[in-house]
Scaffold this active site. Structure first.
Site, PDB file in Angstrom:
ATOM      1  N   GLU A   1      42.043  34.246  43.623  1.00 52.47           N
ATOM      2  CA  GLU A   1      42.146  33.213  44.664  1.00 52.47           C
ATOM      3  C   GLU A   1      43.459  33.274  45.440  1.00 52.47           C
ATOM      4  O   GLU A   1      43.504  32.943  46.614  1.00 52.47           O
ATOM      5  CB  GLU A   1      42.037  31.810  44.050  1.00 52.47           C
ATOM      6  CG  GLU A   1      41.240  31.732  42.779  1.00 52.47           C
ATOM      7  CD  GLU A   1      39.798  31.325  42.956  1.00 52.47           C
ATOM      8  OE1 GLU A   1      39.471  30.644  43.922  1.00 52.47           O
ATOM      9  OE2 GLU A   1      38.989  31.701  42.086  1.00 52.47           O
TER      10      GLU A   1
ATOM     11  N   ASN B   1      45.129  47.048  37.479  1.00 49.05           N
ATOM     12  CA  ASN B   1      44.775  48.274  38.197  1.00 49.05           C
ATOM     13  C   ASN B   1      45.363  48.165  39.599  1.00 49.05           C
ATOM     14  O   ASN B   1      44.979  47.291  40.382  1.00 49.05           O
ATOM     15  CB  ASN B   1      43.245  48.426  38.251  1.00 49.05           C
ATOM     16  CG  ASN B   1      42.801  49.687  38.993  1.00 49.05           C
ATOM     17  OD1 ASN B   1      43.329  50.036  40.047  1.00 49.05           O
ATOM     18  ND2 ASN B   1      41.824  50.374  38.437  1.00 49.05           N
TER      19      ASN B   1
ATOM     20  N   THR C   1      34.877  43.093  42.224  1.00 46.22           N
ATOM     21  CA  THR C   1      36.323  43.212  42.339  1.00 46.22           C
ATOM     22  C   THR C   1      36.913  44.191  41.332  1.00 46.22           C
ATOM     23  O   THR C   1      38.084  44.536  41.453  1.00 46.22           O
ATOM     24  CB  THR C   1      36.965  41.827  42.153  1.00 46.22           C
ATOM     25  OG1 THR C   1      36.343  41.193  41.039  1.00 46.22           O
ATOM     26  CG2 THR C   1      36.754  40.979  43.385  1.00 46.22           C
TER      27      THR C   1
END
Lengths: 327, 776
Positions: free
Chosen positions: B738, B664, B484
């Site tokens: 999540e 980011n 990720t």
């Protein structure tokens, strides 16, 4: 997967002879089903005979109709301009099948021989009459959501998983077979696959060592006006919950001839003469299509989890006929 | 907290943090240079393959390994009779807790079979193919018993657990008096929701390479979301000091929760390597992945609400029943989000379990929040229609201005902004409020929305920064990058914290030799590790400041440390910025090639309270802070439904989240897109089917277990609300692992209701459920 020997055949006789002499041997073309099932130990072959070098090629219009060599790849046939324009149902069935990677590998002959996706068949921990005759069929009262509602028996309700076979059986395709003696015979595709009955392990009329050489599709008005509609749980790379291959010759709003086959619902590629009978000579209206769909599913025997397929298959057929006549 | 430095203060206008920096590991990945756990070319490496059980319940009568053992290249075959023994197993009393294992059972410790797919042997050979072949030749005969497949089995015994989730959540929760409030509520609604079994199915399956460096020293390359947890599990089971076990995880190909714990295959690989005296690597097959690393459990939820005629909630009652394994009381804690999402004074929740012959279920992306929000957000939608109130309005009406579970204020909450911005981006105002009337030719068009939320759990971690005099730095933390973007965002954080361009930073992670970091799970990694990196950088500046003020040649000589600040690598006086010097000049003059700093980053309530609690007691710590800490968001979904064929296509998607600082912009957007697609999969197609007689899966492969393909997914719009939250950690990062999935399945189901007027409460919403021919 068990150990096996490998033979690359250059002549049909070399291939068919090797298989005839060894009941445990199998032909391999694209291998997309065979290797999968061998890795699962569902199929065990001590010899594989590679037939890719045989000259069973070509996609051409002949006086008998469209002739497709058995070793042509799914992607090549699906994207062939002649097939796309003159036999759209064939092209559409191929391009909605599997994934591009699989279509680039899989042969047309092998595609007609692909085996069911029934989860009980594909897992050797379960009993399965198709895999181990007499061991039982847990699918009957098990996870039968994807399984067949037409042509099943108490021994087996495994669905024929294909798309191409549905299109071809609708269009009266004829297979050219060749045996180990070099003798050729022609078998209509509709008679090629067998219903499970009490012998679900026997899926086609192919004899040991017999090869599919080519497929011929007779040209008719309904071949050009044809389409394939596939309903599935995701937009690509999924087997049909229900599909319909239809071809029509409509003149002045009257249906002169009709071809109907259903996928995802039958134990074999399901040609519906019942639906064709209703359609032929009738006006091309929704009422006609509904009646044809009802006729096609009249014999349906759903199980606990696949009842929806009765309605879905009818709606799929009605939609295919509606879209085809609107086009 | 007040005394600790904060990124808000030291980098009020970050250079690199927040920018859409390309992945720093992207090039290595596409070039094939990034090494995953089964890709290390260890000298003398051998290959392990599992043989798993055909039956779901019973005993091993006999294992015949003779044919397998005769195969060329076979080095060893381990069964429960000959595998090296563990010092502690999860079967032992308190063993599971000591190990931190996800399941209270270790295969190959006896002849007992508890679930289909349970490992019964490990075959080790000199090649993968030979090991695979030999494993097939191991002949096992069983004494078979009739298994229980699920809580729906009439023979299953339903019980009320004291605790679920390894003791983390109470079996029953009460706040106010929901039953009494319900009785007097003018509006009462109740509905039952089911959720299919889901599997994580990361692209990279579970994989372990085990190397015994010495009889008491082990190195393991492991596909895990946390090297520290794996180290603890393995060292405890092996009876070795923690530091004698090194775990390395440089890259993992997805985890989604299933790699959050140490599972049996990893332990068996380590034991096989010990037994065979050579390094062993073992990967689960795709089929074994379905029984090797947990799943999201099959479950039924009943949700009841009471409300005023105006739509204000007065009572919520949640009941859940689900299948668990023969040894664990695991259930996702669905009720937590139902308890906190809306302002409702009375709440009650209870869990029921039934033991099935299944592997333990485990955290699966947004465990609890994802299925819990499906029930709550579906029923809120029903309430909106019933009272003829816009779905956003009903949510605003019940907006929780403070945490209803404890009355604490939120550390930050931008939910109203998420609704407003999402509605604007989506064009919600153009939606016809009536269900079942919007058409696109033959297709029914529907628009739905749902709220998302995910807590900021309590966590902490450590990092180390080594800054070199030539202006580059090596930054380390034993964290994990699930794919990720941890490598990338930590590079950005280090760059701004050190005043260096990102290409001068090398961030290293995934090794127990590095400073300890938490599991990448529960969305804690970004906030914890970024804070640790930041604090380590601050430590470097403190050391350099000390050096400067004692150095006669420094312009800062004689200054007080607290008067010195650092701006983009320059140490200078707070009140006279002209007076100062660059760190490189200082270090070179001092003949320092490099200088090291370490930092401890706290995340969540522990940051606010200053407590350093272990994750095991996080529940208490979370209640101890002054603020409740959550991310919030909203999903908007448009579907087009073919009512005759039952097919649903998601045609438009908008997600807006308020999740603290976004490190980011690019990787965050990708992560939200990925999580939303994960949710769309759960909503429309993902289901593992377990045979009710054999307790065995019938579709354990990626052709028959459907996840979305590209053609299923439209263009997706993702935005974040700018949030400044100084309470949660030094970086103000909440984490987005999540929340991307929470509420997604409800947004889809609500859009389907709007399209068709038909409420589907059973996931996944496959064509049969749209057709209305419900399976008997």
């Amino acid at each position: 997967m068990n150990n096996f020997s490998y033979l690359q055949a250059t002549q049909p006789k070399e291939a068919t002879g090797a298989i005839r002499d060894n009941k445990q041997a199998a032909f391999i073309a694209g291998g997309t089903t065979l290797l999968d099932l061998m890795k699962l130990n569902v199929e065990n072959h001590d010899q594989l005979v590679d037939i890719n070098l045989l000259a069973f090629k070509g996609i051409e219009q002949t006086s008998d109709g469209l002739r497709i060599g058995a070793l042509e790849r799914m992607s090549d046939v699906g994207e062939n301009p002649l097939v796309m324009q003159q036999y759209p149902v064939i092209s559409q069935s191929l391009l909605q099948a599997a994934s591009p990677q699989l279509r680039n590998m899989a042969s047309i002959g092998g595609n007609l021989l692909q085996r069911t996706r029934c989860g009980y068949f594909r897992d050797t921990a379960f009993p399965c009459n198709k895999r181990q005759p007499g061991s039982g069929c847990p699918a009957q009262d098990g996870e039968n959501r994807g399984l067949a509602i037409l042509g099943g028996s108490n021994a087996c309700i495994a669905t024929h998983p294909g798309d191409l076979a549905i299109a071809l059986v609708a269009l009266d395709a004829v297979l050219l077979l060749e045996n180990a003696k070099g003798k050729q015979r022609r078998v209509p595709l509709v008679d090629f696959h067998l219903m499970p009955g009490n012998t679900p392990q026997k899926e086609t009329v192919l004899e040991p060592g017999e090869l599919i050489v080519s497929i011929t599709v007779p040209t008719a008005a309904h071949t050009r006006k044809s389409m394939y509609l596939k309903v599935r749980e995701r937009t690509s790379y999924a087997y049909a919950l229900a599909s319909a291959a239809v071809g029509l010759d409509v003149q002045g709003g009257q249906i002169r001839s009709a071809r109907v086959a259903l996928g995802g619902v039958g134990t074999k590629p399901w040609r519906s003469r019942e639906a064709e009978k209703v359609l032929t000579g009738a006006p091309a209206t929704e009422a006609t299509f509904r009646a044809a769909a009802a006729a096609a599913l009249r014999e349906a025997q759903p199980r606990e989890h696949n009842r929806f397929k009765v309605e879905l298959a009818q709606n799929t057929l009605v939609r295919a006929l509606t879209e085809l006549t609107a086009a | 907290m007040e005394t600790e430095p904060s990124f808000f203060e030291t980098s009020p206008t970050p250079n690199v943090v927040g920018k859409p920096l390309n992945r720093v590991d992207g090039r290595d990945k596409v070039m094939g240079r990034a090494k995953y756990s089964a890709e290390y070319p260890i000298p003398g490496l051998t290959y392990g393959v599992l043989k798993t059980s055909d039956i779901a319940k019973g005993k091993i009568q006999n294992i015949d390994t003779s044919a397998a053992a005769k195969q060329p290249g076979v080095l060893a075959i381990f069964t429960h009779l000959n595998i090296p023994k563990l010092a502690v197993t999860p079967n032992d009393a308190d063993g599971k807790k000591a190990i931190g294992a996800p399941m209270g059972f270790m295969p190959l410790t006896s002849d007992v079979i508890h679930y289909a797919g349970q490992p019964v042997a490990v075959v080790v050979a000199d090649t993968f193919e030979r090991a695979t072949h030999a494993a097939e030749l191991v002949r096992v005969t069983y004494l078979t018993e009739q298994p229980i497949a699920a809580y729906t089995d009439p023979k299953a015994k339903i019980f009320d657990p004291q605790k679920i989730q390894d003791g983390k959540t109470d079996g029953k929760t009460r706040r106010g008096d929901a039953r009494a409030a319900l009785t007097s509520a003018p509006v009462q609604m109740t509905a039952v929701y089911t959720h299919a079994i889901n599997h994580h199915n990361p692209m990279e399956p579970g994989a372990t390479t085990a190397v015994w460096e010495a009889p008491d020293r082990l190195t393991v390359y492991e596909s895990t979301q946390g090297v520290t947890r794996t180290q603890k599990a393995l060292s405890t089971m092996l009876g070795l000091p923690n530091e004698q076990v090194r775990v390395i995880t440089k890259y993992i190909g997805g985890g989604f929760g299933c790699k959050g714990s140490c599972w049996p295959h990893s332990v068996l690989t380590v034991l096989a390597a010990k037994g065979v005296g050579r390094p062993v690597k073992l990967s689960l097959t795709r089929k074994q992945q379905f029984t090797g690393m947990g799943h999201r459990e099959d479950q039924t939820q009943t949700l009841t609400l009471g409300a005023t005629k105006e739509g204000k909630l007065t009572a919520l009652i949640h009941e859940k029943t689900s299948t668990t394994s023969p040894w664990d009381n695991y259930a996702e804690s669905n009720s937590k989000i139902i308890n906190m999402l809306y302002d409702c004074p009375n709440f009650e929740a209870s869990y029921q379990l039934a033991r099935g012959n299944v592997m333990t279920s485990t955290f699966t992306r947004a465990p609890g929040e994802a299925p819990g929000s499906f029930a709550l957000e579906s029923l809120m939608d029903d309430l909106a229609y019933k009272l003829n109130i816009d779905p956003i309005q009903i949510r605003l009406l019940n907006h929780a201005d403070k945490d209803p579970t404890n009355g604490h204020p939120w550390s930050s909450k931008s939910l109203k902004e998420c609704y407003a911005r999402g509605a604007e981006l989506f064009g919600w105002s153009k939606r016809n409020p009536k269900a079942g009337v919007t058409r696109n030719g033959r297709l029914l068009v529907g628009m739905g929305m749902a709220t998302a939320s995910y807590p900021v759990h309590n966590s902490q971690g450590n990092a180390r920064v080594r800054l070199y005099a030539d202006g580059h730095a090596v930054v380390q933390s034993g964290a994990t990058d699930l794919g990720t973007g941890t490598y990338t965002v930590m590079t950005q954080v280090a760059a701004d914290s050190l005043g260096l361009p990102p290409e001068k930073i090398r961030f290293e992670l995934g090794d127990t030799k590095l400073p300890t970091a938490p599991n990448s799970g529960g969305s804690v990694a970004a906030g914890t590790v970024s804070s640790s990196v930041y604090m380590a950088a601050q430590d470097v500046w403190q050391r350099l400041t000390k050096l400067a003020i004692k150095d006669k040649k420094s312009p800062l000589f004689g200054a007080k440390a607290e008067d010195v600040i650092v701006d983009k690598g320059r140490l200078q006086l707070k009140k006279n910025k002209a007076k100062g010097e660059d760190f490189m000049a200082l270090m070179k003059r001092s003949e320092l090639t490099d200088i090291e700093g370490t930092g401890n980053g706290k995340y969540g309530a522990g940051y606010e309270t200053g407590q350093t609690a272990s994750p095991a007691s996080s529940g208490n710590v979370e209640q101890a802070g002054q603020h409740s800490m959550h991310s919030f968001g909203a999903h908007f979904c448009e579907v087009q439904v073919d009512p005759d064929l039952g097919t649903v296509r998601v045609t438009r998607w908008v997600s807006v989240h308020g999740a603290g600082r976004i490190l980011n912009a690019k990787t965050a957007r990708s992560q939200i897109i990925g999580g939303s697609i994960f949710g769309i999969g759960a909503a429309l197609m993902e289901a593992t089917h377990r045979d009710h007689n054999y307790a065995r899966y019938v579709n354990a492969d990626l052709a028959d277990y459907h996840i979305p393909v590209n053609a299923d997914i439209p263009e997706m719009t993702v935005e974040f609300i700018d949030e400044r939250d100084p309470h949660i950690n030094a970086m103000g990062v909440k984490g987005i692992g999540e929340i991307s999935m929470v509420g997604v399945s409800a947004a889809v189901a609500n859009a389907i209701f709007h399209a068709t007027g038909k409420r589907v409460r059973d996931l996944p919403i496959t064509p049969d459920k749209i057709l209305g021919t419900k399976a008997v």
